[in-house]
Design an enzyme around this catalytic site. Structure first.
Site, PDB file in Angstrom:
ATOM      1  N   GLU A 210       1.245  -0.954   0.346  1.00  0.00           N
ATOM      2  CA  GLU A 210       0.062   0.404   0.045  1.00  0.00           C
ATOM      3  C   GLU A 210       0.920   1.527  -0.237  1.00  0.00           C
ATOM      4  O   GLU A 210       1.411   1.594   1.263  1.00  0.00           O
ATOM      5  CB  GLU A 210      -1.028  -0.013   1.086  1.00  0.00           C
ATOM      6  CG  GLU A 210      -1.961  -0.834   1.010  1.00  0.00           C
ATOM      7  CD  GLU A 210      -3.066  -0.801   0.439  1.00  0.00           C
ATOM      8  OE1 GLU A 210      -3.024   0.148  -0.717  1.00  0.00           O
ATOM      9  OE2 GLU A 210      -3.344  -1.846  -0.079  1.00  0.00           O
ATOM     10  N   CYS A 244      -1.790   9.702   2.428  1.00  0.00           N
ATOM     11  CA  CYS A 244      -0.852   8.870   1.280  1.00  0.00           C
ATOM     12  C   CYS A 244      -2.601   8.901   0.070  1.00  0.00           C
ATOM     13  O   CYS A 244      -2.004   9.641  -0.783  1.00  0.00           O
ATOM     14  CB  CYS A 244      -1.891   7.350   1.677  1.00  0.00           C
ATOM     15  SG  CYS A 244      -2.222   5.861   1.733  1.00  0.00           S
TER      16      CYS A 244
END
Length: 457
Positions: A210, A244
């Site tokens: 991720e 993110c």
């Protein structure tokens, strides 16, 4: 530092006992984890304040609350996820039944980052528990307060042969990723993600990465400007931009640039006051190194909003930069801070070309009232996930897979997708013994004619 090799061997041995495979065990452990978090909410909030100056509102909204959503969803659906699923069987297999049986992978490693150190450690763990695995958690050394809470939570709730936390720096992480885990789940930057993947390769350990990237936010001329501004400011400046999936740069239709920037300025003031650097709930940058890196980006354009910084508190004000070159340092890597460069475009195809000239982003945000324009952007750009007329909220749905594509990540999780990430989907075909088709065997005369008829093009 614990002997991580021996710790993994103990977990692998305990996994082989089969204790973690039953529905009853998994359900009990999920409920135990939920209760452990509920009992430590005050400590978790205090630790997030200490590490990142997160307010209670921000910490609960983006860390603790989403954890409860995920674990409640897993508890509710666990039995259905675990149930073997019957699937159809082709005519060539007449008499047989086909089943897909989920089974746990074994012992897994979860490496989490410092920006959302609670949620991004325990949300993957929900999937690992639901799938029946053991787990070693490696939280970030840059969020020491919450890492300490997580270590005590695991130690007081689970036996180390099942779930445990290992603390340490980069050396500990390097040692862990080189061990023969059955799966590695890493959340963090692309550069380290490549190192994790390389370290896992000799053991053929599968990885979920991720990562991140430069997530564009496109604002078309027909967008609801005031609403778009609030939602962009929300998604970008929470946690001081250390998210993110935060918008990494703005692509604004030339005709609404001025109105949008004015509205973003108003939104920032409404969120954090006239002086965000002095606001008690405005977050700080996690480390001096990261702060200095972000501060250098302020030289890559003209600050039309914000631009200030505080070396003592490691804060950078919510900042919009214009007159930024695509080749400037701020546009060469994920910003991961409260700085938002702004560019303009004339038509959707120009914006699409600008985005597609760069690595595929983790997120895409499109603000437009026109469904045809919305489809044009979302169908022409490859991205991990995103929102139309909002930012970040796709991340909080257990019904949607979350993950990247290309350099922004490998694999996905959340909801059932977490269960699948930490499971092997085992195929089983059960054949009848009541009859047997002789044409399948090479000794059957002219059997090929029947086979060709059954398997014709």
């Amino acid at each position: 530092m614990a002997n991580v090799h021996q710790l993994l061997e103990r977990q692998q041995a305990w996994f082989r006992t089969g204790e973690s495979r039953s529905y009853a065990f998994r359900l009990t452990q999920l409920k135990k984890l939920k209760q452990a978090v509920a009992e430590r909410e005050a400590a978790i909030l205090a630790a997030l304040r200490a590490d990142l100056n997160k307010s209670e509102h921000e910490a609960y909204t983006l860390e603790i609350g989403p954890f409860y959503t995920e674990i409640n969803f897993a508890i509710k659906h666990l039995r259905a996820w675990m149930k073997p699923k019957r699937v159809r069987t082709p005519m060539t297999h007449l008499g047989s039944r086909s089943t897909i049986m989920p089974e746990p992978l074994g012992s897994v490693l979860i490496i989490s980052p410092w920006n959302y150190p609670f949620n991004l450690t325990l949300t993957p763990l929900i999937g690992a528990i639901a799938a029946g695995n053991t787990a070693i958690l490696k939280p970030s050394e840059l969020s020491p307060a919450i890492s300490g809470v997580l270590e005590s939570l695991a130690a007081e709730s689970f036996q180390p042969e099942y779930i445990t936390v290992v603390q340490g720096g980069a050396e500990t992480s390097r040692e862990l990723v080189g061990l023969p885990f059955d799966h590695i789940f890493y959340t963090g930057g692309t550069a380290v993600g490549k190192l994790v993947m390389a370290a896992a390769a000799p053991n053929l350990t599968p990885v979920t990465l991720e990562l991140g990237g430069k997530s564009p936010c496109i604002v078309h001329h027909d967008a609801s400007i005031a609403l778009a501004a609030r939602r962009i400011a929300f998604g970008k400046f929470l946690n001081s931009g250390q998210t993110c999936v935060a918008p990494d740069y703005l692509l604004v239709h030339r005709s609404v640039k001025g109105a949008l920037l004015e509205a973003i300025g108003q939104a920032v003031t409404s969120f954090y006051g006239e002086e965000p650097l002095k606001h008690p709930d405005y977050g700080r940058i996690a480390s001096r190194r990261h702060y200095e890196r972000l501060k250098s980006f302020l030289q890559d354009g003209k600050a039309v909003i914000g631009g200030g910084s505080d070396d003592e508190s490691l804060r950078i004000a919510p900042t919009i930069l214009e007159d930024v070159a695509w080749s400037s340092p701020v546009m060469q890597e994920e910003i991961f801070g409260p700085i938002l460069p702004v560019f303009t475009y004339e038509d959707p195809q120009e914006a699409i070309a600008l985005v597609n000239a760069r690595p595929r982003p983790l997120a895409l945000y499109v603000f437009s009232q026109n469904e045809a324009v919305q489809r044009q952007f979302t169908s022409s750009i490859s991205f991990g996930g995103g929102c139309i007329n909002d930012t970040m909220l796709h991340l909080g749905s257990p019904y949607l897979p979350f993950g990247g594509v290309g350099q922004s990540g490998i694999g996905s999780y959340h909801g059932e997708y977490s269960f699948r990430t930490f499971s092997h989907m085992k195929s089983v075909l059960k054949q009848t013994t009541a009859f047997d088709f002789p044409f399948r065997y090479p000794s059957f005369k002219n059997g090929i004619k029947i086979i060709r008829m059954l398997m014709k093009p």
